[in-house]
Design an enzyme around this catalytic site. Sequence first.
Site, PDB file in Angstrom:
ATOM      1  N   GLU A  65       0.840  -1.235   0.146  1.00 35.37           N
ATOM      2  CA  GLU A  65      -0.091   0.070   0.153  1.00 35.37           C
ATOM      3  C   GLU A  65       0.952   1.250  -0.140  1.00 35.37           C
ATOM      4  O   GLU A  65       2.095   1.111   0.689  1.00 35.37           O
ATOM      5  CB  GLU A  65      -1.023   0.070   1.099  1.00 35.37           C
ATOM      6  CG  GLU A  65      -1.798   1.062   1.352  1.00 35.37           C
ATOM      7  CD  GLU A  65      -2.899   1.084   2.393  1.00 35.37           C
ATOM      8  OE1 GLU A  65      -2.910  -0.076   3.257  1.00 35.37           O
ATOM      9  OE2 GLU A  65      -3.471   2.055   2.648  1.00 35.37           O
ATOM     10  N   ASN A 110      -6.648   1.413   2.703  1.00 32.30           N
ATOM     11  CA  ASN A 110      -7.405   2.683   3.215  1.00 32.30           C
ATOM     12  C   ASN A 110      -7.011   3.914   1.953  1.00 32.30           C
ATOM     13  O   ASN A 110      -7.777   4.476   1.841  1.00 32.30           O
ATOM     14  CB  ASN A 110      -7.200   3.273   4.527  1.00 32.30           C
ATOM     15  CG  ASN A 110      -7.492   2.388   5.743  1.00 32.30           C
ATOM     16  OD1 ASN A 110      -8.737   1.481   5.193  1.00 32.30           O
ATOM     17  ND2 ASN A 110      -7.327   2.261   6.615  1.00 32.30           N
ATOM     18  N   GLU A 211     -12.765  -1.838   2.151  1.00 35.57           N
ATOM     19  CA  GLU A 211     -13.376  -1.665   3.475  1.00 35.57           C
ATOM     20  C   GLU A 211     -14.170  -0.682   3.526  1.00 35.57           C
ATOM     21  O   GLU A 211     -14.531   0.301   4.397  1.00 35.57           O
ATOM     22  CB  GLU A 211     -12.258  -1.576   4.467  1.00 35.57           C
ATOM     23  CG  GLU A 211     -11.238  -2.685   4.785  1.00 35.57           C
ATOM     24  CD  GLU A 211     -10.348  -2.522   6.137  1.00 35.57           C
ATOM     25  OE1 GLU A 211     -10.452  -1.359   6.480  1.00 35.57           O
ATOM     26  OE2 GLU A 211      -9.743  -3.635   6.209  1.00 35.57           O
ATOM     27  N   TYR A 282      -7.402  -9.096  10.987  1.00 32.01           N
ATOM     28  CA  TYR A 282      -6.036  -8.763  11.841  1.00 32.01           C
ATOM     29  C   TYR A 282      -6.169  -9.675  12.958  1.00 32.01           C
ATOM     30  O   TYR A 282      -7.135  -9.312  13.890  1.00 32.01           O
ATOM     31  CB  TYR A 282      -5.652  -7.609  11.755  1.00 32.01           C
ATOM     32  CG  TYR A 282      -5.119  -6.878  10.446  1.00 32.01           C
ATOM     33  CD1 TYR A 282      -4.056  -7.135   9.880  1.00 32.01           C
ATOM     34  CD2 TYR A 282      -6.114  -6.168   9.791  1.00 32.01           C
ATOM     35  CE1 TYR A 282      -3.691  -6.575   8.478  1.00 32.01           C
ATOM     36  CE2 TYR A 282      -5.962  -5.693   8.265  1.00 32.01           C
ATOM     37  CZ  TYR A 282      -4.567  -5.987   7.978  1.00 32.01           C
ATOM     38  OH  TYR A 282      -4.416  -5.294   6.538  1.00 32.01           O
ATOM     39  N   GLU A 333      -6.479  -9.354   3.035  1.00 31.73           N
ATOM     40  CA  GLU A 333      -5.678  -8.772   3.863  1.00 31.73           C
ATOM     41  C   GLU A 333      -5.863  -9.532   5.200  1.00 31.73           C
ATOM     42  O   GLU A 333      -6.910 -10.048   5.707  1.00 31.73           O
ATOM     43  CB  GLU A 333      -6.352  -7.421   4.406  1.00 31.73           C
ATOM     44  CG  GLU A 333      -5.878  -6.177   3.473  1.00 31.73           C
ATOM     45  CD  GLU A 333      -6.248  -4.891   3.979  1.00 31.73           C
ATOM     46  OE1 GLU A 333      -6.146  -4.412   5.303  1.00 31.73           O
ATOM     47  OE2 GLU A 333      -6.748  -3.990   3.117  1.00 31.73           O
ATOM     48  N   GLN A 390       1.117  -6.872   5.177  1.00 29.44           N
ATOM     49  CA  GLN A 390       1.723  -6.184   3.985  1.00 29.44           C
ATOM     50  C   GLN A 390       3.008  -7.144   3.682  1.00 29.44           C
ATOM     51  O   GLN A 390       3.516  -7.967   4.147  1.00 29.44           O
ATOM     52  CB  GLN A 390       1.583  -5.095   3.635  1.00 29.44           C
ATOM     53  CG  GLN A 390       0.235  -4.431   4.046  1.00 29.44           C
ATOM     54  CD  GLN A 390       0.089  -2.849   3.587  1.00 29.44           C
ATOM     55  OE1 GLN A 390       1.076  -2.372   2.953  1.00 29.44           O
ATOM     56  NE2 GLN A 390      -1.089  -2.256   3.973  1.00 29.44           N
TER      57      GLN A 390
HETATM   58  O1  AHR Z   1      -3.172  -2.980   5.951  1.00 33.16           O
HETATM   59  C1  AHR Z   1      -3.375  -1.810   6.853  1.00 33.16           C
HETATM   60  C2  AHR Z   1      -4.975  -1.208   6.584  1.00 33.16           C
HETATM   61  O2  AHR Z   1      -5.597  -2.273   7.352  1.00 33.16           O
HETATM   62  C3  AHR Z   1      -5.380  -1.026   5.199  1.00 33.16           C
HETATM   63  O3  AHR Z   1      -4.942   0.156   4.668  1.00 33.16           O
HETATM   64  C4  AHR Z   1      -6.805  -1.266   5.634  1.00 33.16           C
HETATM   65  O4  AHR Z   1      -7.439  -1.994   4.567  1.00 33.16           O
HETATM   66  C5  AHR Z   1      -6.957  -2.133   6.794  1.00 33.16           C
HETATM   67  O5  AHR Z   1      -7.722  -1.577   7.618  1.00 33.16           O
END
Ligand code: AHR
Length: 541
Positions: A65, A110, A211, A282, A333, A390
């Site tokens: 990103e 984001n 998102e 996450y 993600e 990432q």
């Molecule tokens: O990967 C970090 C952020 O986590 C990304 O920009 C977003 O899509 C997610 O909330």
Amino acid sequence: MAFDSRRGFLKRASAAGLAISANHLLAPFVRAQTGGLASSIFRFDLDSRRVLPALDRNVFGSFLEHLGRAIYEGIYDPNSKFADANGFRKDVLEEIQKLQVPIVRYPGGNFVSGYHWLDGVGPKQDRPKVLDKAWNSLETNQFGTNEFLLWCRTVGTQPLLGLNLGTGTPESAAALVEYCNVDKGTKWSDLRRKHGIADPHKVTHWCLGNEMDGPWQIGHMSAVEYGEKAADAARQMRYVDPSLKLIACGSSGPTMPTYLEWDREVLEQCYDYVDAISLHRYFDNTSETGGDTAKFLALNLSMERQIAEVAAVCDYVQGRKRSPKKLWLSFDEWNVWYRAHSGPAMDGNRKEAPHLLEEVYNLEDALLVGGLINSLLRNSNRVRVGCLAQLVNVIAPIMTNSNGFYRQTIYYPYNWALQFARGAALDVLVEPGPSYEVPGYGQVPYLDVAGTINPDDGTVSLFVLNRDLSKAHQLELNWEAKAGSRLLTSYVLTGSDLKAVNGFDAPQRVAPQAAEKPVTSSGVTKIELPPRSYSLYQWGI
Ligand code: AHR
């Protein structure tokens, strides 16, 4: 920052907890437990009836990103001593080339929801420096779509391009497809040619926004509004190029108050126009677990539950629409992320390439990442794209400074998946083995096993997480179809300190070691899995 509002949701919803009993996809069989060493029998059959459909390697993709130092100082740094003629960091590029990452999602995240792709193409001196409102950072636009697609070609990976469906319109999304994929003779394809790129990029995989269910997201809207916008964008994009694979934006995770309902409402609007829906997740070892590592190492089971739930919503909408099409899932993600998740770690202070989300991973994080890889393998019939979020510097396996890079702990299970998970996932049958109680999760088996079989080179690979923090467990592997097997590789990631990390000062503190070679006799291989470990074994058959 806007992102903090999501943390509020996360806290409230995670208080509700996730109930999951055991790994329902593993059908465990348990054998006797002897003293300090539990033994269980693991059987698999090389018969094709016990194999999932061919593994789509895109399930082990990753993500870059425009965020922090992922792009600038990460993969692109024209002033670095490692820069090639394009400004790409050669050391990082070669590392990612060696990893053989199959697909990379870009440019967000984001970031994408406020991104104007036109700012990032054409002569570099004319590109504007803009305020990236998602991360409060300065974006120079010196790296844009063409640079990314050239980087992908150089690395040998496929792009998964994200579209701005926040401030962007369906028309601008279709214009980007035309810019990338049409040969010539139209406004946007001719602009690409004017920018010096004669051949179309032929990008197939696209994410319709990011998102959009999250109040932190630029352009956040209701599910119906987003579903209609995604349908319109998808229709316009397919007029330009009917061969596209399109991924609608699903719930940001199970802790969202609109979880699943968002997915249903979105798909009611756009089911006919898309191929897949996205999942994000996450994991953390605080709010979800209270810091209890045994519970933390069971969290991959809740990833499987999330997959099953989102798949069920897709199938429900399929039924309602009487559609012959079954959607696949894009888990685009996933990772561990909780330490660099607030305050300065999230605010770029209007700087270029600020240090953001630079999570430092320890051994227990790597063990869970191994478990998450096992979960993706077991669900590879439905999850066709996945992105470790990432890849460089930002919640990443690879960390750079001006003198080089080092590999974080989570690099290793990811690397094993990329190198050894080939062919098709085995539908492994493990007899119910020793397990432990995790409140809210029921009985969780200590051993978590996944495997692949590759008919092309005649190899079988096994990936085993031992969640037991203090005891070794034994696995007996019965070679039912073929008695003979030749061990090719055996590695283990383990250690006495679950909180140990790597860094520039100690890049190898946590690294794989050769595993003890298991003994095979009469078609049975006995493997001893050390406590708190993730292991890889590969055999030639
Ligand atoms: O990967 C970090 C952020 O986590 C990304 O920009 C977003 O899509 C997610 O909330």
